[in-house]
Design a protein around this motif. Structure first.
Motif, short mmCIF file in Angstrom:
data_model
loop_
_atom_site.label_atom_id
_atom_site.label_comp_id
_atom_site.label_asym_id
_atom_site.label_seq_id
_atom_site.Cartn_x
_atom_site.Cartn_y
_atom_site.Cartn_z
N UNK A 114 0.96 -1.29 -0.14
CA UNK A 114 -0.35 0.12 -0.01
C UNK A 114 1.04 1.14 -0.23
N UNK A 115 0.38 2.75 -0.06
CA UNK A 115 0.93 3.65 0.05
C UNK A 115 0.75 4.68 1.17
N UNK A 116 1.69 5.67 1.50
CA UNK A 116 1.27 6.89 2.55
C UNK A 116 0.51 7.48 1.91
N UNK A 139 -3.44 4.98 6.84
CA UNK A 139 -2.37 3.72 6.69
C UNK A 139 -2.70 2.63 8.38
N UNK A 140 -2.71 3.59 9.72
CA UNK A 140 -2.88 3.00 10.78
C UNK A 140 -4.43 1.86 10.89
N UNK A 141 -5.38 2.93 10.25
CA UNK A 141 -6.40 1.96 9.63
C UNK A 141 -6.95 1.00 8.97
N UNK A 145 -7.61 -3.45 10.52
CA UNK A 145 -8.43 -4.07 9.83
C UNK A 145 -8.14 -5.33 9.07
N UNK A 146 -6.55 -5.27 8.45
CA UNK A 146 -6.68 -6.08 7.78
C UNK A 146 -5.01 -7.56 8.83
N UNK A 147 -4.62 -6.51 9.78
CA UNK A 147 -3.76 -7.10 10.59
C UNK A 147 -2.35 -7.85 10.67
N UNK A 148 -1.73 -7.08 9.67
CA UNK A 148 -0.65 -8.12 9.20
C UNK A 148 0.31 -8.13 10.34
N UNK A 149 1.02 -8.92 10.32
CA UNK A 149 1.94 -9.87 10.94
C UNK A 149 3.71 -8.03 11.34
N UNK A 150 3.55 -7.60 10.06
CA UNK A 150 5.19 -6.99 10.13
C UNK A 150 4.25 -5.41 9.04
N UNK A 151 4.69 -4.29 9.45
CA UNK A 151 4.54 -3.60 8.91
C UNK A 151 6.00 -2.68 8.41
N UNK A 152 6.00 -2.35 6.77
CA UNK A 152 7.17 -1.98 6.54
C UNK A 152 7.08 -0.77 5.61
N UNK A 176 4.64 -0.43 18.36
CA UNK A 176 4.13 -1.25 16.98
C UNK A 176 2.44 -0.41 16.19
N UNK A 177 2.28 -0.34 15.59
CA UNK A 177 1.12 -0.07 14.52
C UNK A 177 0.04 -0.69 14.57
N UNK A 178 -1.17 -0.14 15.53
CA UNK A 178 -2.24 -1.33 15.31
C UNK A 178 -1.78 -2.64 15.52
N UNK A 179 -1.00 -2.84 16.88
CA UNK A 179 -0.57 -4.25 16.81
C UNK A 179 0.29 -5.35 15.68
#
Length: 215
Positions: A114-116, A139-141, A145-152, A176-179
């Motif tokens: 995705x993109x910022x 992005x936080x939302x 919503x989608x619950x990835x383990x990692x955000x890069x 973390x970012x939204x978990x």
């Protein structure tokens, strides 16, 4: 879902294992898809492209915003000279070097994009700070919503501005970012002369090692 540590890691030059990296063969994706025209690129400004995201990904990669090549083609990190796809392969995330047109293979590997900021521009520095801040909230939302383990996040300056972390460095982030666990990678744009293809691949490889370790 992430390829095993023993999988292929080299691409484009000499890989981390010392292997020669593959050259696209005639007839592959790099030869099948035409380049957008100058008129098509000009018309692509301010367009948006769909996210490549499904629930429960291992890693959601976050670009700054789509470039004109991406907006014209619908492929993330599509501009020739952008080193995202080679870095993804060098880092061990993909079993071979993918063409941007093959992006739909990523969710099957536990990866998404995705993109910022959603709107396309010729350069990332055309974006305003307000756009980056709003994009960070959006992005936080998405992460919730989608619950990835990692955000890069692929670009430290955009991360610093969007998330009000002026001293953030590359690598794992303390919060973390939204978990999801959070990591900041270098911008793979060909305009980023601070990183070579090799050092970009190594940075992606560090993330991959962390993703595998937290399996």
């Amino acid at each position: 879902m992430v390829p095993s540590p023993g999988g292929p890691v080299g691409a484009g030059g000499t890989g981390r294992a010392g292997r020669p990296e593959p050259t696209p063969a005639p007839g592959d994706a790099a030869h099948r898809y035409p380049r957008p025209t100058r008129e098509e690129l000009a018309a692509a400004a301010n367009r948006t492209i769909p996210d490549l995201v499904t629930p429960g990904l291992d890693v959601l990669f976050v670009g700054i915003n789509p470039g004109l090549w991406s907006a014209a083609t619908g492929w993330h990190f599509a501009r020739p000279g952008n080193r995202f796809w080679p870095a993804l392969h060098r880092g061990g995330f993909t079993p071979r070097l993918l063409h941007p047109a093959e992006q739909d293979e990523l969710p099957g590997l536990g990866l998404g994009i995705t993109n910022v900021v959603a709107r396309a521009s010729a350069r990332a520095d055309e974006l305003t700070a307000a756009e980056l801040v709003e994009g960070a909230e959006i992005l936080t939302g998405k992460v919730e919503r989608y619950g990835p383990r990692w955000v890069a996040v692929v670009g430290v300056t955009a991360y610093r501005i969007g998330f009000a972390r002026p001293k953030a460095a590359f690598g794992p982030q303390p919060e973390p970012l939204a978990g999801a666990r959070l990591w900041v990678l270098p911008n793979p744009s060909g305009l980023n002369a601070h990183f070579t293809p090799e050092t970009l691949g190594a940075a992606f490889g560090e993330l991959r090692a962390a993703v595998v370790a937290t399996g």
